[in-house]
Write an enzyme that holds these catalytic residues in place. Structure first.
Site: not given
Ligand code: HSE
Length: 429
Positions: A134, A138, A192, A207
């Site tokens: 997540v 951070i 992604e 998340k």
């Molecule tokens: N594709 C995700 C984003 C990467 O753009 O935040 C991190 O999970």
């Protein structure tokens, strides 16, 4: 100095290579903190991949079979950085059954099978950590599980997808079109592999499932998260929101009402005065409301090799500490309570409604009647562009429930010839 704790990597892509870099660059501090070196000795790659140069640089052995790692008695911890559900799920389960501890950054997997894998780790008296799943760099899961352990969290609001935050920033500040903004985000490498998961809110929803577990101890499933992405978001609505003092952000939220929770992802009008409105480009932030601390916000990079790898290596160090102390099999978050979902009639928000209606006298009255019959008041009404025939009208409502919103939408569809172009929640300042 004690003998090294050995680690096997499943996957040697961008994040896996980042793990090697962080372990090498920060070697001295890591050893001093945990009292022994951490060494990746093997990495599982596909036979078609050429990773010889990395293997040589970091002095590790490349293997093509999972058994080469999980049957190696020297290896204590396995790091999964392959992504996706399979074969990652089977590999993690096999590693736990073989007595290895596991660190993963795989949010898709944890959101959908996290409880099963956490139970397996617990049964096997092994540790399973996933801080990087997540908001990448951070340290939000550990913060909620440890630092906020004594607090009563009431809501977690997050900008937890860098791709969409980058796109929205560009659409607002540079009036960039949706398509150009998406292309740039992909080129910059935080999208992604299939950006559908980013723009349709699915990545953020994964998340929020994980954050709901940490914040409220409740296990919700993906189909219990209301998910709306930013696909097709009109730049006119983004501009109208801007002129009313709001910034449109893709917000993931999980909120407690009484003893139930509701989790959702969607474009939200965030007041320009709210700290989340100032999170730009690919950065992430998680805003926590709680009764002890009040409001706190955690900001940083949500993706990228080194930030993600830093969280993974911190998990490795936590596991080494636990191995040394003999405290094995505890869950990352031990807080658990029965899952209860908030009913739609108990879930209230202000809404932004964007409508296209004939530019004729009396149209507005129809809308006012529908709203009044539903018991809903207007907070702001603005007429935007009109081509002489049709006008765009945006409304910000007072608080209404999801059920009331559904009634208003139905009435608009049945009783008017307005087009409801968009409806978005409006965050309180
Ligand atoms: N594709 C995700 C984003 C990467 O753009 O935040 C991190 O999970």
């Amino acid at each position: 100095m004690e003998k090294p704790v050995k680690v096997g990597l499943l996957g040697l892509g961008v994040v896996g290579t980042g793990v090697l870099e962080i372990l090498s660059d920060h070697q001295n501090k890591i050893e001093k903190s945990i009292g022994c070196p951490l060494a990746v000795t093997k990495a599982l790659i596909r036979p078609t991949e050429d990773k010889a140069a990395i293997a040589e640089k970091y002095d590790l052995q490349l293997v093509h079979e999972l058994s080469d790692i999980i049957e190696d008695p020297e290896i204590d911890i396995v790091v999964e950085v392959m992504g996706r559900i399979e074969p990652a799920k089977t590999f993690i389960a096999e590693a736990l059954k073989a007595g290895k501890h596991v660190v993963t950054a795989n949010k898709d997997l944890l959101a959908q099978h996290g409880s099963e894998l956490a139970s397996l780790a617990h049964e096997q008296k092994r540790n399973l950590y996933y801080e990087a799943s997540v908001a990448g760099g951070i340290p939000i899961l550990r913060t909620i599980a440890n630092s906020l352990a004594a607090d009563d969290i009431t809501e977690v609001l997050g900008i937890v997808n860098g791709t969409t935050n980058y796109m929205l920033t560009k659409m607002v500040t540079e009036q960039m079109s949706y398509d150009v903004a998406l292309k740039q985000a992909q080129e910059l490498g935080f999208a992604e592999s299939d950006p559908t998961n980013d723009v349709d809110g699915i990545d953020a929803a994964y998340k929020m499932v994980i954050l709901s577990k940490f914040a409220f101890g409740m296990t919700i499933t993906m189909d219990q998260v209301k998910v709306k992405g930013i696909r097709g978001l009109a730049s006119e609505d983004v501009s109208m929101a801007d002129s009313l003092g709001y910034t449109v952000k893709l917000i993931g939220s999980t909120k407690k009402t009484g003893d139930s929770i509701s989790a959702e992802v969607g474009p939200v009008l965030v007041p320009n005065t709210h700290p989340l409105a100032s999170i730009h480009n690919e950065f992430n932030a998680v805003f926590v409301k709680s009764s002890g601390i009040g409001e706190s916000m955690y900001y940083g990079p949500g993706a990228g090799a080194r930030p993600t790898a830093t969280s993974i290596v911190a998990d490795l160090m936590t596991i080494v500490n636990k191995i040394q102390l003999g405290t094995l099999g505890h869950r990352f978050s031990e807080y658990t309570q029965p899952t209860k979902l908030t009913a739609p009639e108990e879930s209230f928000s202000k809404y932004f409604l964007s409508l296209e209606m004939p530019d004729e006298t009396g149209q507005f009255l129809q809308l006012a009647e529908i709203m009044a019959n539903a018991g809903v008041g207007f907070e702001q009404v603005v007429q935007g562009k009109s081509d002489g025939k049709k006008a765009r009208v945006v409304v910000i409502t007072h608080q209404l429930s999801e059920t009331m919103l559904a009634t208003i939408k139905k009435e608009i569809a049945e009783k008017t010839n307005f087009d409801l172009l968009a409806s978005m929640k409006v965050m309180e300042g």
